[in-house]
Write a protein that holds these residues in place. Sequence first.
Motif: not given
Length: 177
Positions: A36-64
């Motif tokens: 069965i064709r599928h993919a796996v994405i670990e969401g925690d890795n989509l915006d793991q950065a410092h400084p944390q982009p989401w603290r500035s209102g940037i939804d990097l996880a959704a973009r990625n």
Amino acid sequence: MHADLPTDVIFIGGRSGVGKSTVAFEASRILAAADIRHAVIEGDNLDQAHPQPWRSGIDLAARNLRAMWANYRALGYAKLLFTNTVSVLEVPTLSEALGGEVRATPVLLVSSDATATARLERRETGSSLEAHLDRSERAARRLDAEATGAIRIATDGRTPSDLATEMLTLAGWLRAG
């Protein structure tokens, strides 16, 4: 290539130490064995950065997520296993990031405090353990209160294979039996 197919996604959420990644990877193994064709994405890795982009209102996880899923879709993938602690609370936002028609199944993995603590003690080293234990406990309380529409699966004392099979069956990706 199959761009007209809806995206079927299982959003796997739960506290730290509940087994989200383990269950996702076991589900991937089961799906692969069934071809069965599928993919796996670990969401925690989509915006793991410092400084944390989401603290500035940037939804990097959704973009990625949008960018990654577009690449998978271009190759014909239509099934996704997505893990992130609070994904079951963010189904509309995450579904929008995937684009097109999305058939979402939110699954909340739950465990006792003792089980989560034992798993985190095996996984975490150094100074991060106490922070993980605290975040895990707070997340468990929040998810229990707010994830009202999610399928709940208890992980205590169960094998990853049993958990993944139950999740895939409840989501309609595998036939019961």
